[in-house]
Design an enzyme around this catalytic site. Structure first.
Site, PDB file in Angstrom:
ATOM      1  N   ALA A   1       0.772  -1.242   0.000  1.00  0.00           N
ATOM      2  CA  ALA A   1       0.000   0.000   0.000  1.00  0.00           C
ATOM      3  C   ALA A   1       0.806   1.298   0.000  1.00  0.00           C
ATOM      4  CB  ALA A   1      -0.945   0.012   1.206  1.00  0.00           C
ATOM      5  N   ALA A   2       2.057   1.285   0.451  1.00  0.00           N
ATOM      6  CA  ALA A   2       2.804   2.553   0.549  1.00  0.00           C
ATOM      7  C   ALA A   2       3.068   3.130  -0.847  1.00  0.00           C
ATOM      8  CB  ALA A   2       4.121   2.313   1.276  1.00  0.00           C
TER       9      ALA A   2
ATOM     10  N   GLY B   1       0.545   5.227  -0.171  1.00  0.00           N
ATOM     11  CA  GLY B   1      -0.836   5.432   0.240  1.00  0.00           C
ATOM     12  C   GLY B   1      -1.748   6.040  -0.807  1.00  0.00           C
TER      13      GLY B   1
ATOM     14  N   LYS C   1      -3.211   4.769  -3.505  1.00  0.00           N
ATOM     15  CA  LYS C   1      -4.388   3.968  -3.835  1.00  0.00           C
ATOM     16  C   LYS C   1      -5.225   3.679  -2.590  1.00  0.00           C
ATOM     17  CE  LYS C   1      -2.103   2.074  -7.921  1.00  0.00           C
ATOM     18  NZ  LYS C   1      -0.854   2.851  -7.793  1.00  0.00           N
TER      19      LYS C   1
ATOM     20  N   CYS D   1       3.347  -0.682 -12.488  1.00  0.00           N
ATOM     21  CA  CYS D   1       3.711   0.496 -13.276  1.00  0.00           C
ATOM     22  C   CYS D   1       4.921   0.160 -14.142  1.00  0.00           C
ATOM     23  CB  CYS D   1       3.975   1.706 -12.376  1.00  0.00           C
ATOM     24  SG  CYS D   1       5.239   1.444 -11.109  1.00  0.00           S
TER      25      CYS D   1
END
Length: 380
Positions: free
Chosen positions: A106-107, A109, A111, A227
């Site tokens: 998650a980092a 943050g 999304k 990405c």
């Protein structure tokens, strides 16, 4: 700043894309596209100092434009800078207010905060980051955006497996990757790129996906994104995953102008891979991304919360209740939790979280002192 593309990178994509590769290389040398999101968790959230005259078609709260990280709107959590391609991941995930959602990688943050903004402080969002320094940044961004329904953890995906078997309704795996799609936004990232590094990333992503399968409930949704342009990390990994877990299947996602189908020819000619989505900066107004949506067959499980001891004694409860009525605008007394000397309005009291490294559980309300309760920042 010129982006230094290695010969191995150029040769790889000339072989994969033919003449179009030169257009891709040129696009990588152009400036990246700035964008930001509004935060609907805030009151009057559209009342910001930034122009809202260039909305992003596929995001109801996204806009093209640059923001100042030192501005009041940013510091107070009214806006969040996010690359425009990355915004579409959350729209594909389609969070609902009563969902149990895991953002596994998650980092910092971007999304997670988008997901939370669509959940309206309801349901449960678990935001995990394996890197401890990045996990602290994640927790800080969640506090800044005023998010209350989130448990922030600092664990490996393996740590979740025994505790959260078939638990989550939706999971986002924004997988750590070789970052090719961000070369023009972060030119220095080309320095650690190599063909071997791509293979290392692909292997790590497979381990993450293995864990994810165990955590996803029947009927649940898994969104996988990277990405990077790399087929090894995208189509080939999804083809591998679908073959290993035949009860998982890809579903079609809406594609807007400039978005392209996944490429079956890059993933063992699996025709289902056309349902995935690619963004290349020579065709799309954003950075390079791959994303796809998968669903797990079967009937949804009946999962009951196993509640932990809140740590609050009778005297604590009486004192906190009195304090809340006087100082916290009648904040609900549900889900109060004492961890060490701190009081939280917890996002979850489920005992499954016991043993995990938790950085934040919901809203931090204050710290117990010998004579009073000193209120700390709670991000609202």
């Amino acid at each position: 700043m010129k982006v230094d593309l290695s010969n191995d990178f150029k040769e790889k994509y000339r072989n994969l894309m033919g003449e179009r590769a030169e257009k891709l290389f040129s696009a990588i040398q152009e400036d990246s596209q700035d964008a930001f999101r509004l935060n609907p968790l805030k009151a009057n959230y559209k009342n910001v100092a930034y122009p809202l005259d260039e909305p992003i078609e596929y995001s109801p709260i996204g806009y093209y434009g640059n923001i100042d990280g030192n501005s009041i709107d940013h510091i107070s959590g009214y806006v969040y800078s996010q690359e425009p391609s990355a915004m579409y991941v959350t729209e594909i995930l389609d969070p609902a207010k009563d969902d149990k959602i895991l953002d596994l990688c998650a980092a910092p943050g971007s999304k997670t905060t988008y997901i939370a903004s669509k959940m309206a402080s309801q349901g449960l969002l678990v935001s995990n980051e394996i890197n401890s320094k990045r996990a602290k940044v994640l927790s800080s961004n969640i506090e800044r955006m005023g998010i209350t329904n989130t448990v922030v953890t600092n664990n490996s995906p393996k740590d979740f497996e025994k505790k959260f078997d078939n638990f989550f309704d939706k999971i986002l795996v924004d997988a750590p990757c070789s970052g090719e799609g961000m070369f023009r936004k972060d030119p220095e990232s080309t320095q650690y790129w190599s063909l071997d590094y791509v293979e290392q990333c692909a292997n790590r992503q497979q381990h993450i996906l293995d864990s994810t399968y165990k955590l996803l409930d029947n009927g649940g949704t898994l969104v996988y994104s990277t990405c990077t342009f790399s087929p090894e990390e995208n189509e080939q990994n999804i083809d591998w995953f679908l073959k290993k877990y035949p009860d998982m299947h890809l579903v079609e996602v809406k594609k807007y102008a400039g978005m392209e189908d996944g490429r079956p020819e890059w993933g063992n000619n699996n025709p289902e891979l056309k349902k995935a989505l690619r963004m290349f900066p020579d065709q799309f107004n954003g950075e390079g991304h791959f994303m796809c949506k998968m669903v797990k067959d079967g009937e949804k499980s009946e999962i009951k919360e196993r509640q932990i001891n809140t740590g609050l004694k009778k005297d604590d409860l009486k004192f906190v209740s009195k304090f809340a009525k006087a100082n916290l605008n009648g904040l609900s007394e549900s889900n109060w939790l004492k961890i060490s000397d701190f009081l939280y309005q917890a996002a979850s009291l489920d005992s499954r979280f016991k043993g995990l490294h938790i950085l934040r559980n919901g809203l931090k309300l204050g710290e117990f002192k010998k004579i009073d309760l000193s209120l700390t920042s709670h991000g609202c």
